[in-house]
Design an enzyme around this catalytic site. Sequence first.
Site, PDB file in Angstrom:
ATOM      1  N   LYS A 578       0.807  -1.227   0.000  1.00 30.32           N
ATOM      2  CA  LYS A 578       0.000   0.000   0.000  1.00 30.32           C
ATOM      3  C   LYS A 578       0.838   1.275   0.000  1.00 30.32           C
ATOM      4  O   LYS A 578       0.292   2.378  -0.123  1.00 30.32           O
ATOM      5  CB  LYS A 578      -0.916  -0.002   1.219  1.00 30.32           C
ATOM      6  CG  LYS A 578      -2.003  -1.055   1.184  1.00 30.32           C
ATOM      7  CD  LYS A 578      -2.896  -0.993   2.389  1.00 30.32           C
ATOM      8  CE  LYS A 578      -2.261  -1.651   3.598  1.00 30.32           C
ATOM      9  NZ  LYS A 578      -2.124  -3.111   3.497  1.00 30.32           N
ATOM     10  N   GLU A 605      -5.512  -3.969  -6.579  1.00 27.06           N
ATOM     11  CA  GLU A 605      -6.790  -4.374  -5.973  1.00 27.06           C
ATOM     12  C   GLU A 605      -6.615  -4.806  -4.524  1.00 27.06           C
ATOM     13  O   GLU A 605      -7.436  -4.506  -3.661  1.00 27.06           O
ATOM     14  CB  GLU A 605      -7.411  -5.502  -6.795  1.00 27.06           C
ATOM     15  CG  GLU A 605      -8.704  -6.064  -6.230  1.00 27.06           C
ATOM     16  CD  GLU A 605      -9.832  -5.048  -6.232  1.00 27.06           C
ATOM     17  OE1 GLU A 605     -10.086  -4.448  -5.166  1.00 27.06           O
ATOM     18  OE2 GLU A 605     -10.435  -4.835  -7.294  1.00 27.06           O
ATOM     19  N   ALA A 610      -8.013  -7.134   0.549  1.00 22.09           N
ATOM     20  CA  ALA A 610      -7.362  -8.378   0.097  1.00 22.09           C
ATOM     21  C   ALA A 610      -7.897  -8.807  -1.267  1.00 22.09           C
ATOM     22  O   ALA A 610      -7.747  -8.079  -2.246  1.00 22.09           O
ATOM     23  CB  ALA A 610      -7.516  -9.480   1.143  1.00 22.09           C
ATOM     24  N   LEU A 612     -11.080  -9.110  -2.164  1.00 22.71           N
ATOM     25  CA  LEU A 612     -12.414  -8.585  -2.490  1.00 22.71           C
ATOM     26  C   LEU A 612     -12.344  -7.616  -3.664  1.00 22.71           C
ATOM     27  O   LEU A 612     -11.403  -6.816  -3.755  1.00 22.71           O
ATOM     28  CB  LEU A 612     -13.010  -7.856  -1.275  1.00 22.71           C
ATOM     29  CG  LEU A 612     -13.390  -8.700  -0.059  1.00 22.71           C
ATOM     30  CD1 LEU A 612     -13.905  -7.795   1.051  1.00 22.71           C
ATOM     31  CD2 LEU A 612     -14.438  -9.740  -0.422  1.00 22.71           C
ATOM     32  N   GLY A 663      -2.180 -14.696  14.664  1.00 28.40           N
ATOM     33  CA  GLY A 663      -1.569 -14.138  13.457  1.00 28.40           C
ATOM     34  C   GLY A 663      -2.425 -13.114  12.752  1.00 28.40           C
ATOM     35  O   GLY A 663      -2.146 -12.745  11.607  1.00 28.40           O
ATOM     36  N   GLU A 666      -0.228  -7.523  13.331  1.00 29.00           N
ATOM     37  CA  GLU A 666       1.210  -7.434  13.129  1.00 29.00           C
ATOM     38  C   GLU A 666       1.907  -7.849  14.430  1.00 29.00           C
ATOM     39  O   GLU A 666       1.287  -7.868  15.509  1.00 29.00           O
ATOM     40  CB  GLU A 666       1.610  -5.998  12.768  1.00 29.00           C
ATOM     41  CG  GLU A 666       1.035  -5.504  11.460  1.00 29.00           C
ATOM     42  CD  GLU A 666       1.617  -6.220  10.249  1.00 29.00           C
ATOM     43  OE1 GLU A 666       2.753  -6.726  10.338  1.00 29.00           O
ATOM     44  OE2 GLU A 666       0.925  -6.296   9.216  1.00 29.00           O
ATOM     45  N   ASP A 677      -3.131   1.750   9.187  1.00 26.36           N
ATOM     46  CA  ASP A 677      -3.344   0.915   8.004  1.00 26.36           C
ATOM     47  C   ASP A 677      -4.716   1.199   7.386  1.00 26.36           C
ATOM     48  O   ASP A 677      -4.859   1.256   6.160  1.00 26.36           O
ATOM     49  CB  ASP A 677      -3.231  -0.561   8.391  1.00 26.36           C
ATOM     50  CG  ASP A 677      -3.305  -1.480   7.176  1.00 26.36           C
ATOM     51  OD1 ASP A 677      -2.468  -1.323   6.275  1.00 26.36           O
ATOM     52  OD2 ASP A 677      -4.215  -2.321   7.142  1.00 26.36           O
ATOM     53  N   LYS A 681      -5.923   2.734   3.566  1.00 31.77           N
ATOM     54  CA  LYS A 681      -6.927   2.111   2.705  1.00 31.77           C
ATOM     55  C   LYS A 681      -8.020   3.089   2.298  1.00 31.77           C
ATOM     56  O   LYS A 681      -8.405   3.138   1.120  1.00 31.77           O
ATOM     57  CB  LYS A 681      -7.522   0.887   3.398  1.00 31.77           C
ATOM     58  CG  LYS A 681      -6.534  -0.257   3.590  1.00 31.77           C
ATOM     59  CD  LYS A 681      -7.147  -1.421   4.361  1.00 31.77           C
ATOM     60  CE  LYS A 681      -6.137  -2.549   4.530  1.00 31.77           C
ATOM     61  NZ  LYS A 681      -6.691  -3.682   5.307  1.00 31.77           N
ATOM     62  N   GLY A 796      -5.904 -12.572   4.954  1.00 31.38           N
ATOM     63  CA  GLY A 796      -5.475 -13.950   4.747  1.00 31.38           C
ATOM     64  C   GLY A 796      -4.624 -14.095   3.503  1.00 31.38           C
ATOM     65  O   GLY A 796      -4.873 -13.438   2.489  1.00 31.38           O
TER      66      GLY A 796
END
Length: 813
Positions: A578, A605, A610, A612, A663, A666, A677, A681, A796
Site C-alpha cells: 500500500k 486491488e 485483500a 475482495l 496471526g 502485526e 493501516d 486504505k 489472509g
Amino acid sequence: MQVLKFGGTSVGSTQAIEQVCSIVAAYKRKGNMAIVVSAMSGITDKLIQCGQLAGQGQEQYKVLLQEIEAKHLDTIRGLFPITVQSGLLSQVKKQLNQLESLCDGIFQVEELSKRSLDKIMSFGELLSSWLVAEKLKHSGLSATWKDSRELIATDAQFGHALVDFDITDHQITSYFQHQQSEYVVLPGFISATIDKETTTLGRGGSDYTAAIVAAAMDANVLEIWTDVSGMMTADPRLVPQAIAIPRISYEEAMELSHFGAKVIYPPTIQPVMNRRIPIWIKNTFAPDDYGTLIQDNGEKAFPVTGISGIQKIALLTLEGSGMVGIPGFSKRLFDALLREKVNVILITQSSSEHSITVGIHESDMLKAKAVVDSEFAQEIHDKRIEPLIVEKDLCIVAVVGDNMKNHHGMSGKFFGALGRNAINVRAIAQGSTEKNISAVINKSDVRKALNVMHEAFFESEAKQLNVFVAGTGNVGGKLLEQLQLQQQYLLDELGLQVRIIAISNSRKMRFSESGLNLQHWKEELAAGDSMDLARFAQKVQAMNLRNSVFVDNTASDEVAGLYATFLQHGISVVTCNKIACSADYANYKKLKDLARKFNASFLFETNVGAGLPVINTLNDMVRSGDKIQTIQAVLSGSLNFIFNHFVNGANFREVVKAAQDEGYTEPDPRIDLSGKDVMRKILILARESGAILEMEDIRNNSFLPDDCLNAKDVPAFYEQLDVHAAHFQQLLQAAAGKGERLKFVAQYDNGLASVGLQSIGPAHPLYHLEGKDNIVLFTTNRYSAQPLIVKGAGAGADVTASGIFADIIRTVR
C-alpha cells in the site's frame, strides 16, 4: 536439369561433406545435375583477414594461412582413404602456395586492392568445390569439376561485379550441351571479366551463381541446401517459437530477404523468378524436412507470411521550412547519397514537405552526413534548412505478406502490438503494394518487437505473460502455489502461457529467461544470487521481454520506489504493497499517469480488502460516469476480529493478545490498533473516487490512550492496556447499553475522510460483520437509496494471493 547449391555449413566438415554426397547420390536425376558449392564455413572471413593484414604490412596473415591449410588438409584426411590422399594433398598445397604468394606480394607493397581481394577470396570456393567433386568421383559417381569463372562473365566492378547475362547464358548452355558427366560441381560466388580477371558476385554470391545456372538451363527447380529447414516466420535465434514457412511467393521472399532474412539473398531470386523456376530451401542436416518452396503465390494460413528486421540502422532527417513548396530537395538529397554509394533502405516524408527521412546502414552515416551537409551548405548557412540530423542505434522491423492488402486492420495490429509493449516507433514506411509494413525502432527493442509481432500475427492460440515476483512470504508463497496449480488451466482455457521469469526475497534472487519450475521454486531460489534490488531491477529491464509484469508482495518502500522505472519501460506493476498509493498524492498520480503514457497496467486491488473486488467495483462505477457520494467501510480484518471478540466479560488485553497469537495482527499490534493501516486504505479509495487527498487530511479518531501508543515496546504496550482496562470497558459498556456493537470504521464523505471506533446499531449493515471479514458500502448517484455493498474475507494469505493472481491476468485481458 537440376541445380543444387550447398552453403558453407553444408561443407564445413568431413561429416557435412559426406552428408552432401549422400544427398546428391540419392537423387533420381533428370539430365545433368549442377552442384554449386560455397567455401567451407569460416574460410571466406579468414581469407579476407589475410588480405587485410597483408595489406597493412602485418605478418599475422601467415598464421591464418596455416589455419586455412590445416582445415583443408585435415578434411582430405578425414574424407579419403590413405591410399589416395597423397595426390589430393599435393593438389591442395599447390593451390595454397599460389594463395601464399599472392598475400606475400600484397605484404611487400602494403596495398590491398579490390581486384586482389577478389582473387584471394576465390580460393575458398575453388578448394571446397574441388574437394566435393573428388569425393563424388571417389564414391563412384560420374562427376567433374568446372571453374565458374569460365562460365559467368561480369564487368570489372571488383567486390560486387555485375553479370553480363548474354555472354553468361551462352557460355553455360554451350558447356552443358556438350557435358557428358552426370554431376558437374561448380564453385559459387566467383566469376571473371572478359579479360579473365577474377571477380566476385557479392554477398550471397553462391546462391546467385546457382540461380544464374538454373535460369540459363531452364532448370526444373533450384534447391538451396543450408543448415535450417527453410525460411521461418521470424529469426529463431530471436523468436524461439518461430515456425517454418512451407510455401512463399517470390515477392514475399524478396521482401523478407531485403529486411534481413539471411536464408536467401535478393539477387538470387530475380533470375529464376523471371523464368518462374521454383526455389526450394532444404536442410542438409535434416533432408527429410519439407523446407520452404518459393514459387508463385498460393493460399496462406495467415495474412502475414513472415517477420524480419535489419540491424544497425541510422536515420537521416533533412528538415526546414525552406523545403516547403520548393521542388528538387529530394533529388539533391538522393543524388548526394548516390555520389558516396550510400544505399537507402527506407524512405518517409512528412505531408507538409517540411522534412524527409531516410534509413541507411549505420556504417555509412558519417560519409552521408558529410556529403549531405556539403550539398546543402548554402541553405544551411541561410538557415532555410537545418544541418542533417543523424540518429543511430536503431533497427528496422517489418511484417511481410502478399495477403495483407486483403485484410483490414493490419497496420493497427502491427502498431498496437508495439505500443502495448512500450516500443517507440521512430519512423514508418509501407509499400504501395501493401505487402509490407516497416517501422524503425531502438535496437535495444528488436528482440522484444519481433516476439510481440510474432505473437500478434502467428500465435493466436496462446499469449505469453512474463512475470517477475518480489516477495515470497505468506502471500508470495501462496501466489506461486496458485500459479503453479493453474498454469495448465490458463493455457488451455484462456490461451495464456504464464512464465515466472524471476523470484526474489530479501536474501536471494533467481532469474530464468525460459521460466522457473514452480514445483521447485524454493530450491531454485535457494540456488540463486544474493539479492541486490538495483541489480534485480536492471536485469528485469535489460531482459526487455514482452508482456512483462512486476509483482510486489512486500511491504517495502524501497521496492515500491521501483514502480516508476518499471512503468516507464512498459512493464506492468501488480502490488499488494500500500505504500506507493498512500504516499504523497503527487507520487500516486505520477504512477497512474506513467501507466497510461507507457501502456502498462498499474493494479493494486489487494491494497484494500485483500481479494475482495473493492477497487475494481469502484473503478467500474467511476468510469461509467457514476459519482461517489460516501464510502463507509470496515477495512481491517484484525480490528474486526478484535472487536467481535471484545464482548461483555472479555478483557481487552486478552482479546488483543489472542488476535496476535492467531496471526491476525502485526507482531506489534499497535500498527493495527493505531488505525494507520485503515487510513491508508480509505485514502486509496478516496483517491480512486477522484479526491485529491493526503494522509494528513484524514482525521484519525483514535480510541487508544496515548500511554498505550507511546509505550517503549510491545510488553510495555500490554502493560498499558491493563492500566487502561477501565477505559476500554467503558467504551464497550456504552455501546452495549444502546444494544450496539463496536466497529472500527473508515468513512469518506464528499471530499472528507476519517477513521475511528464507532458504535453501530443492529439496523446497520456493519453490525452483522463477523470474524475478520471486511465490508465496503458505496453510496453513489446511482446507488443512493441503498448502497452497493462488497463484503467478504478481507485478510489472509490465500485470498490476498488470489487477488494478486486476478490482477496479473487482468494485465493482458
